[in-house]
Design an enzyme around this catalytic site. Sequence first.
Site, short mmCIF file in Angstrom:
data_model
loop_
_atom_site.label_atom_id
_atom_site.label_comp_id
_atom_site.label_asym_id
_atom_site.label_seq_id
_atom_site.Cartn_x
_atom_site.Cartn_y
_atom_site.Cartn_z
N GLU A 205 -41.25 3.55 3.65
CA GLU A 205 -41.70 2.71 2.53
C GLU A 205 -42.56 1.55 3.02
O GLU A 205 -42.21 0.93 4.02
CB GLU A 205 -40.51 2.15 1.75
N GLY A 339 -34.25 -5.12 6.80
CA GLY A 339 -32.78 -5.14 6.82
C GLY A 339 -32.19 -3.76 6.63
O GLY A 339 -31.20 -3.40 7.27
N ALA A 340 -32.81 -2.96 5.75
CA ALA A 340 -32.31 -1.63 5.46
C ALA A 340 -33.31 -0.88 4.59
O ALA A 340 -34.21 -1.50 4.01
CB ALA A 340 -30.98 -1.72 4.71
N ASN A 343 -33.62 5.37 1.79
CA ASN A 343 -33.92 6.81 1.75
C ASN A 343 -32.80 7.57 1.05
O ASN A 343 -31.62 7.37 1.34
CB ASN A 343 -34.03 7.36 3.18
N GLU A 376 -28.70 -1.24 -1.25
CA GLU A 376 -29.29 0.08 -0.98
C GLU A 376 -28.64 1.16 -1.82
O GLU A 376 -29.30 2.13 -2.23
CB GLU A 376 -29.21 0.42 0.51
N HIS A 379 -30.21 1.22 -5.18
CA HIS A 379 -31.51 1.90 -5.16
C HIS A 379 -31.38 3.41 -5.38
O HIS A 379 -32.34 4.06 -5.77
CB HIS A 379 -32.19 1.71 -3.81
N GLU A 398 -36.86 -3.43 -6.59
CA GLU A 398 -36.23 -4.47 -5.77
C GLU A 398 -35.51 -5.54 -6.59
O GLU A 398 -34.45 -6.01 -6.19
CB GLU A 398 -37.27 -5.10 -4.83
#
Length: 964
Positions: A205, A339-340, A343, A376, A379, A398
């Site tokens: 990304e 940070g992370a 996926n 995450e 997401h 985000e």
Amino acid sequence: MLESCPALHGVAFTLSHLLIFHAFCTKLVLTIILPKMCICSYFSTPSIDQFNKDAGTFPVATNGQPFPWHELRLPTVVTPLHYDLFVHPNLTSLDFVASEKIEVLVRDATQFIILHSTDLEITNATLQSEEDVRYRKPGKKLTVLSYPAHQQIALLVPEKLMADLRYYVTIDFQAKLADGFEGFYKSTYRTLGGETRIIAVTDFEPTQARMAFPCFDEPLFKASFSIKIRRESRHIALSNMPKVKTIELEGGLLEDHFETTVKMSTYLVAYIVCDFNSVSGTSSSGVKVSVYASPDKWSQTHYALEASLKLLDFYENYFDINYPLPKLDLVAIPDFESGAMENWGLITYRETSLLFDPKTSSVSDKLWVTKVVAHELAHQWFGNLVTMEWWNDIWLNEGFATYMELISANATHAFKVSDNFFLDLCFEVIKRDSLNSSRPISNQAETPTQIREMFDTVSYNKGACILNMLKDFLSEEKFQKGIINYLKKFSYGNAKNDDLWSSLSNSCLEGDFTSGGFCYSDSKTTSNTVSIDTYRLEEIWYITSPRMMTTWTLQKGIPLVVVKQEGRSLRLQQERFLSGIFKEDPEYLWHIPLTYSTSSSNAIHRHILKSKTDTLDLPVKTSWVKFNVDSNGYYIVHYEGHGWDQLITQLNQNHTLLRPKDRIGLIHDAFQLVSAGRLTLDKALDLTRYLQHETNIPALLKGLEYLETFYHMMDRRNISDVTENLKHYFLRYFKPVIDTQSWSDEGSVWDRMLRSVLLKLACYLNHAPCIRKATQLFSQWMESGGKLNIPTDVLKIVYSVGAQTTAGWNYLLKQYELSVSGAEKNKILYALSTSKHEEKLMKLIELGMEGKVIKTQDLAALLHAIARNPEGQQLAWNFVRENWTELLKKFGLGSFPMRMIISGTTAHFSSKDELQEVKLFFEFLKAQGSHLDVFQIVLETISKNIKWLEKNLPTLRTWLLASI
Ligand code: BES
Ligand code: ZN
């Protein structure tokens, strides 16, 4: 890495090229040389005939031939349906060979296919029709043209592709594993036995999938993926989906075949070849969750597993949509830029964002891991299942994930701390949003650098704060219903802002009936409160309307609401809040959902302010009124006349009549208004005096934060009379709380946070008892050979005090190399960076540049930490200026670390000379073609600091003299 030094020129070239291109394009249209051929248009594609005829007007491919596509974005004539991807990384020779077969749908007849591809060597490309595939006919060879400035390739077909047919494009390619943190890159770690091992990992990304395989690398082009990875037997391979089978090949190599993914965007594809170990568990709905880390760090994976299982259950319930994949892996990567990364099914983390070591991870480390895991995981729905159409709306990913951190952590964890963290998140972005150089939440972004710059506090924090404000007005229930609607409606697809607003306004609850677009509740319509409820429903309808919400998403800045109380009447006025400068700008108007309570009624009253000015009538005269209840709204409030005095009086008499988050909001707004020249500093400081009696820890911490900021500002400028007096003030007023702190990990989360902050400040100010205790613990730790367990919440303080002697500093550096805990390493590195010796600080920078003992991933934080140290500020800044090119080779121009390096080493400056130096440097960079938003942010911040000092230093001096 996308933008290493040569590629920087690529980006500069891209920008100037675009400008030239647009001028060129307009000319084409104006002169009507080629009426049908406006290649500026997103929808019309030049036909191959035009391409042949007017070859001279196209960009030039690397082989000198005309490249048939001008635009940065891909044409939509050919779209991908499925990718079969095979990858074979060689972890010894550090390269990979790969091939792919992409099934595409041709929407309009065309003679070329445009794809993204960066730094890949394409060895062969062929095309088959459906019939060719059915009859196993070999593919027809394709001509491949490359246009690196746009990171695109063109595949030219010998015969026109027909509309509405499917074709199969096969591409063989190879490349080196990337050196940086992007695309398909190598990462290394050292085992306890001292051996260096290599792994290969992806990070795509926003625009780096094209570094790993040629693809339609835009979020709108969703497709499914079947991935195969070839590896040695000492390794494992992981990808988005579970493994279906492993095939043994001649020569001992193994090939893992993964299940086909759901429809998804390219930036979410991931694969890893490593030798990691894992712990696993199963969620209530049967999803297998595993946490992976390098073998020596395996024991630190348990907390993340526990947290992710709880959070996955929570999200499935909250969104009313099951996580759609059979498994979810969370992997701690030794070298990671951000940070992370979320996926789908294979979330990658920086080690410190995932691993928890009970011996060295503090309470705030644990909160960080929880926050990142929650973010995450959110997401997987917001971003993965439903994706923004284009990067201009990255806040839909985000902002939502950041908002969900609050909701999920509150619901799943014993510590109810997220509310206050959330406030800080909003306060952080207000700093940026009250500068002229801020930007709207949704913002145009075309080049990779511009796209990367969208990942900033505006998308994350402001996005989340706006959602929270909306939720507060709508009710938690309706908001949740609305986002469920949104997620269900756009699953496996893409969405834009308006889609969100319409889903939210359709958030009728079960049992409600609808009429004329509104939801009506049965029970309420029959009661005599009908008119009020109808009003409320219309209000709900209104606040989720694009008309209202675009004032928050398409307009930059934060509103200031000025309140003047005149008897029972409240005069309201709104304007844009700007810190540093006072400039009335009539352009700005928000539709602000206001909330307020008064001294005579602590009920929450609501009113939408849609115009510049408005008046509210209170039922009775009250001594004070407080707007923005619980600080849920994204606006700052100024009370004119006696407004502030009345509130200060109330705080001193009985602060508990105001809610804790209102007290925090008042402290925040007061100091913001000082920056904007609307309130005098002594008034804001007077407001904080009540903190002596404050028992709410977050409010106490907020007050302390401002004192600490002032202290740092004075300390950097060496204004020693003020630093001394600030120190006396702090040690006197907070003595009772400081003295009761134990050096332990006991108590609630807030007790522990307060302890860390207070003791850190006390030791920083050289408070003798603090230094004594820390020195004693440090000596014991050294004598024990680093074995002694020091309470985790004071560990950083103990190390920092220890780092002030040469012996202590050297010992810490040795321990840094040996430690297998990222949490401990961070604490040691911070401690090392507080040394007063320039040569030691320089040594750290050298180690960071070398990237062995101190990893490159930690360099930005290191430079930032050194620049915070008054002894290191000049050193860090000079270093950045002198080594800019070297730094650019390590990090992309618009990347997190680069922006952090720039602002971290400059934004604290507060003199005109420093401003001039920074300006000159930025001008030099701009002349080289590097343009970043952060330049303007930094310049404005420094100007603001200068003004602040000029205006407030005398007041601070006098106030302190009168107060100590
Ligand atoms: N999607 C981002 C990762 C990312 C960041 C990609 C920047 C491209 C550019 C991820 O979800 C994220 O937001 N990570 C945060 C951590 C989070 C807890 C705030 C990060 O990396 O800082
Ligand atoms: Zn994110």
